[in-house]
Each structure stands twice: as structure tokens, then as C-alpha cells.
Scaffold this motif. Structure first.
Motif, PDB file in Angstrom:
ATOM      1  N   ARG A  50       6.633  17.522   3.642  1.00  0.00           N
ATOM      2  CA  ARG A  50       5.486  17.193   4.489  1.00  0.00           C
ATOM      3  C   ARG A  50       4.655  16.019   3.957  1.00  0.00           C
ATOM      4  NH1 ARG A  50       4.799  21.377   8.094  1.00  0.00           N
ATOM      5  NH2 ARG A  50       5.986  23.236   7.596  1.00  0.00           N
ATOM      6  N   LEU A  51       5.003  15.518   2.791  1.00  0.00           N
ATOM      7  CA  LEU A  51       4.255  14.397   2.221  1.00  0.00           C
ATOM      8  C   LEU A  51       4.706  13.075   2.833  1.00  0.00           C
ATOM      9  CD1 LEU A  51       4.195  15.235  -1.593  1.00  0.00           C
ATOM     10  CD2 LEU A  51       2.322  15.399   0.043  1.00  0.00           C
ATOM     11  N   SER A  52       3.767  12.203   3.035  1.00  0.00           N
ATOM     12  CA  SER A  52       4.080  10.854   3.510  1.00  0.00           C
ATOM     13  C   SER A  52       3.008   9.900   3.019  1.00  0.00           C
ATOM     14  CB  SER A  52       4.132  10.806   5.034  1.00  0.00           C
ATOM     15  OG  SER A  52       4.242   9.466   5.462  1.00  0.00           O
ATOM     16  N   PRO A  53       3.395   8.765   2.471  1.00  0.00           N
ATOM     17  CA  PRO A  53       2.401   7.787   2.027  1.00  0.00           C
ATOM     18  C   PRO A  53       1.720   7.067   3.190  1.00  0.00           C
ATOM     19  CG  PRO A  53       4.599   6.937   1.694  1.00  0.00           C
ATOM     20  CD  PRO A  53       4.747   8.364   2.156  1.00  0.00           C
ATOM     21  N   LEU A  54       2.121   7.361   4.422  1.00  0.00           N
ATOM     22  CA  LEU A  54       1.528   6.708   5.593  1.00  0.00           C
ATOM     23  C   LEU A  54       0.426   7.526   6.249  1.00  0.00           C
ATOM     24  CD1 LEU A  54       4.757   5.336   7.284  1.00  0.00           C
ATOM     25  CD2 LEU A  54       3.109   4.112   5.873  1.00  0.00           C
ATOM     26  N   GLN A  55       0.121   8.709   5.749  1.00  0.00           N
ATOM     27  CA  GLN A  55      -0.829   9.602   6.394  1.00  0.00           C
ATOM     28  C   GLN A  55      -2.257   9.414   5.889  1.00  0.00           C
ATOM     29  OE1 GLN A  55       0.755  13.458   5.660  1.00  0.00           O
ATOM     30  NE2 GLN A  55       2.176  13.359   7.355  1.00  0.00           N
ATOM     31  N   TYR A  56      -2.591   8.299   5.354  1.00  0.00           N
ATOM     32  CA  TYR A  56      -3.913   8.120   4.758  1.00  0.00           C
ATOM     33  C   TYR A  56      -4.749   7.140   5.558  1.00  0.00           C
ATOM     34  CZ  TYR A  56      -2.055  10.806   0.985  1.00  0.00           C
ATOM     35  OH  TYR A  56      -1.503  11.820   0.263  1.00  0.00           O
ATOM     36  N   ASP A  57      -5.981   7.523   5.825  1.00  0.00           N
ATOM     37  CA  ASP A  57      -6.886   6.710   6.634  1.00  0.00           C
ATOM     38  C   ASP A  57      -7.342   5.435   5.932  1.00  0.00           C
ATOM     39  OD1 ASP A  57      -6.769   8.543   8.683  1.00  0.00           O
ATOM     40  OD2 ASP A  57      -8.520   9.651   7.975  1.00  0.00           O
ATOM     41  N   HIS A  58      -7.229   5.380   4.606  1.00  0.00           N
ATOM     42  CA  HIS A  58      -7.726   4.205   3.898  1.00  0.00           C
ATOM     43  C   HIS A  58      -6.791   2.995   4.023  1.00  0.00           C
ATOM     44  CE1 HIS A  58      -5.043   5.915   0.829  1.00  0.00           C
ATOM     45  NE2 HIS A  58      -4.944   4.689   0.389  1.00  0.00           N
ATOM     46  N   ILE A  59      -5.648   3.157   4.664  1.00  0.00           N
ATOM     47  CA  ILE A  59      -4.747   2.027   4.873  1.00  0.00           C
ATOM     48  C   ILE A  59      -5.142   1.324   6.163  1.00  0.00           C
ATOM     49  CG2 ILE A  59      -2.378   1.278   5.258  1.00  0.00           C
ATOM     50  CD1 ILE A  59      -1.447   3.701   3.708  1.00  0.00           C
ATOM     51  N   ASN A  60      -5.505   0.075   6.057  1.00  0.00           N
ATOM     52  CA  ASN A  60      -5.842  -0.738   7.223  1.00  0.00           C
ATOM     53  C   ASN A  60      -4.675  -1.699   7.437  1.00  0.00           C
ATOM     54  OD1 ASN A  60      -6.803  -2.455   9.142  1.00  0.00           O
ATOM     55  ND2 ASN A  60      -8.625  -3.067   8.028  1.00  0.00           N
ATOM     56  N   PHE A  61      -3.820  -1.366   8.373  1.00  0.00           N
ATOM     57  CA  PHE A  61      -2.616  -2.170   8.576  1.00  0.00           C
ATOM     58  C   PHE A  61      -2.913  -3.545   9.172  1.00  0.00           C
ATOM     59  CE2 PHE A  61      -0.950   2.161   8.439  1.00  0.00           C
ATOM     60  CZ  PHE A  61       0.050   1.986   7.497  1.00  0.00           C
ATOM     61  N   LEU A  62      -4.106  -3.741   9.683  1.00  0.00           N
ATOM     62  CA  LEU A  62      -4.454  -5.030  10.274  1.00  0.00           C
ATOM     63  C   LEU A  62      -5.377  -5.850   9.381  1.00  0.00           C
ATOM     64  CD1 LEU A  62      -5.064  -3.777  13.916  1.00  0.00           C
ATOM     65  CD2 LEU A  62      -2.979  -4.743  12.939  1.00  0.00           C
ATOM     66  N   GLY A  63      -5.748  -5.313   8.255  1.00  0.00           N
ATOM     67  CA  GLY A  63      -6.710  -5.987   7.386  1.00  0.00           C
ATOM     68  C   GLY A  63      -6.051  -6.837   6.312  1.00  0.00           C
ATOM     69  N   ARG A  64      -6.893  -7.402   5.487  1.00  0.00           N
ATOM     70  CA  ARG A  64      -6.439  -8.193   4.348  1.00  0.00           C
ATOM     71  C   ARG A  64      -6.726  -7.418   3.076  1.00  0.00           C
ATOM     72  NH1 ARG A  64      -8.423 -14.380   5.407  1.00  0.00           N
ATOM     73  NH2 ARG A  64      -7.261 -14.655   7.339  1.00  0.00           N
ATOM     74  N   TYR A  65      -5.840  -7.554   2.121  1.00  0.00           N
ATOM     75  CA  TYR A  65      -6.005  -6.886   0.837  1.00  0.00           C
ATOM     76  C   TYR A  65      -5.907  -7.923  -0.267  1.00  0.00           C
ATOM     77  CZ  TYR A  65      -5.450  -2.407   3.149  1.00  0.00           C
ATOM     78  OH  TYR A  65      -5.623  -1.324   3.947  1.00  0.00           O
ATOM     79  N   MET A  98       0.819  -1.186   0.000  1.00  0.00           N
ATOM     80  CA  MET A  98       0.000   0.000   0.000  1.00  0.00           C
ATOM     81  C   MET A  98       0.870   1.259   0.000  1.00  0.00           C
ATOM     82  SD  MET A  98      -3.032  -1.120  -0.259  1.00  0.00           S
ATOM     83  CE  MET A  98      -3.796   0.456  -0.241  1.00  0.00           C
ATOM     84  N   VAL A  99       1.976   1.200   0.700  1.00  0.00           N
ATOM     85  CA  VAL A  99       2.849   2.371   0.753  1.00  0.00           C
ATOM     86  C   VAL A  99       3.441   2.646  -0.633  1.00  0.00           C
ATOM     87  CG1 VAL A  99       4.961   3.317   1.756  1.00  0.00           C
ATOM     88  CG2 VAL A  99       3.334   2.094   3.201  1.00  0.00           C
ATOM     89  N   LEU A 100       3.851   1.606  -1.334  1.00  0.00           N
ATOM     90  CA  LEU A 100       4.377   1.785  -2.691  1.00  0.00           C
ATOM     91  C   LEU A 100       3.294   2.339  -3.611  1.00  0.00           C
ATOM     92  CD1 LEU A 100       6.518   1.532  -4.859  1.00  0.00           C
ATOM     93  CD2 LEU A 100       5.840  -0.864  -5.148  1.00  0.00           C
ATOM     94  N   PHE A 101       2.085   1.790  -3.545  1.00  0.00           N
ATOM     95  CA  PHE A 101       0.962   2.261  -4.346  1.00  0.00           C
ATOM     96  C   PHE A 101       0.734   3.752  -4.084  1.00  0.00           C
ATOM     97  CE2 PHE A 101      -3.580   3.145  -4.743  1.00  0.00           C
ATOM     98  CZ  PHE A 101      -3.866   2.646  -6.004  1.00  0.00           C
ATOM     99  N   ASN A 102       0.665   4.151  -2.813  1.00  0.00           N
ATOM    100  CA  ASN A 102       0.458   5.555  -2.469  1.00  0.00           C
ATOM    101  C   ASN A 102       1.612   6.418  -2.968  1.00  0.00           C
ATOM    102  OD1 ASN A 102      -1.979   5.085  -1.274  1.00  0.00           O
ATOM    103  ND2 ASN A 102      -1.187   5.068   0.801  1.00  0.00           N
ATOM    104  N   SER A 103       2.830   5.926  -2.841  1.00  0.00           N
ATOM    105  CA  SER A 103       3.997   6.687  -3.281  1.00  0.00           C
ATOM    106  C   SER A 103       3.955   6.952  -4.780  1.00  0.00           C
ATOM    107  CB  SER A 103       5.289   5.947  -2.923  1.00  0.00           C
ATOM    108  OG  SER A 103       5.406   5.822  -1.532  1.00  0.00           O
ATOM    109  N   LEU A 104       3.569   5.951  -5.561  1.00  0.00           N
ATOM    110  CA  LEU A 104       3.497   6.112  -7.010  1.00  0.00           C
ATOM    111  C   LEU A 104       2.466   7.168  -7.395  1.00  0.00           C
ATOM    112  CD1 LEU A 104       3.687   2.389  -8.160  1.00  0.00           C
ATOM    113  CD2 LEU A 104       5.447   4.147  -8.417  1.00  0.00           C
ATOM    114  N   TYR A 105       1.305   7.132  -6.749  1.00  0.00           N
ATOM    115  CA  TYR A 105       0.268   8.101  -7.071  1.00  0.00           C
ATOM    116  C   TYR A 105       0.586   9.492  -6.531  1.00  0.00           C
ATOM    117  CZ  TYR A 105      -2.714   4.964  -9.550  1.00  0.00           C
ATOM    118  OH  TYR A 105      -3.202   4.128 -10.509  1.00  0.00           O
ATOM    119  N   MET A 106       1.242   9.572  -5.408  1.00  0.00           N
ATOM    120  CA  MET A 106       1.656  10.879  -4.892  1.00  0.00           C
ATOM    121  C   MET A 106       2.680  11.506  -5.836  1.00  0.00           C
ATOM    122  SD  MET A 106       1.862  10.046  -0.823  1.00  0.00           S
ATOM    123  CE  MET A 106       2.736  11.532  -0.435  1.00  0.00           C
ATOM    124  N   ASP A 107       3.600  10.709  -6.347  1.00  0.00           N
ATOM    125  CA  ASP A 107       4.587  11.204  -7.300  1.00  0.00           C
ATOM    126  C   ASP A 107       3.897  11.721  -8.563  1.00  0.00           C
ATOM    127  OD1 ASP A 107       7.367  11.511  -8.318  1.00  0.00           O
ATOM    128  OD2 ASP A 107       6.706   9.959  -9.728  1.00  0.00           O
TER     129      ASP A 107
END
Length: 71
Positions: free
Chosen positions: A30-45, A1-10
Motif C-alpha cells: 500500500r506504500l507509494s512515494p506519489l501519495q504525498y501532498d507536499h509534491i508539487n508536480f507543476l512547481g519548481r524545486y 522527488m519520487v526518489l527522495f520519498n522512496s529513500l526515506y520510506m525505505d
């Protein structure tokens, strides 16, 4: 998810710069791919391979279209 967010942020930053928005080093710091609420670190993707390689279109902020750039 972090890579996905990084690609789209770029892609978003490059589009903003191309549109004339002043993308400064201070803003980029100030950008970080970890600041998004849609990432569920305990869930399954489940990931599926897209029909065509590459990124989806970015959402146009000047329209009411809120589908995230999906076709």
C-alpha cells in the motif's frame, strides 16, 4: 522527488521493523512515494548539496519534535 520519498520510506520501514513493528507484505503493497501532498508536480524545486552525505535522521514519533529530523 519520487526518489527522495522512496529513500526515506525505505529508511522508515527498516526502522519500524527494527523497532518490532510487524511490517507485512500487505502493508508494503500500500506504500507509494506519489501519495504525498507536499509534491508539487507543476512547481519548481531547488536542490542543494547537503554538508554531509546520507539521509537526515527520521523524526522520533515518541517526541513532540516536529522538525522532520533536521538538526
Amino acid at each position: 522527488m519520487v526518489l527522495f520519498n522512496s529513500l526515506y520510506m525505505d529508511a522508515a520501514v527498516k526502522q519500524l521493523a527494527a523497532d518490532g513493528f510487524p511490517v507485512t507484505d500487505d502493508l508494503l503493497a500500500r506504500l507509494s512515494p506519489l501519495q504525498y501532498d507536499h509534491i508539487n508536480f507543476l512547481g519548481r524545486y531547488a536542490f542543494t548539496r547537503p554538508a554531509a552525505p546520507g539521509l537526515r535522521r527520521l523524526r522520533d514519533p515518541h517526541t513532540d519534535d516536529d522538525d522532520g529530523g533536521r538538526d
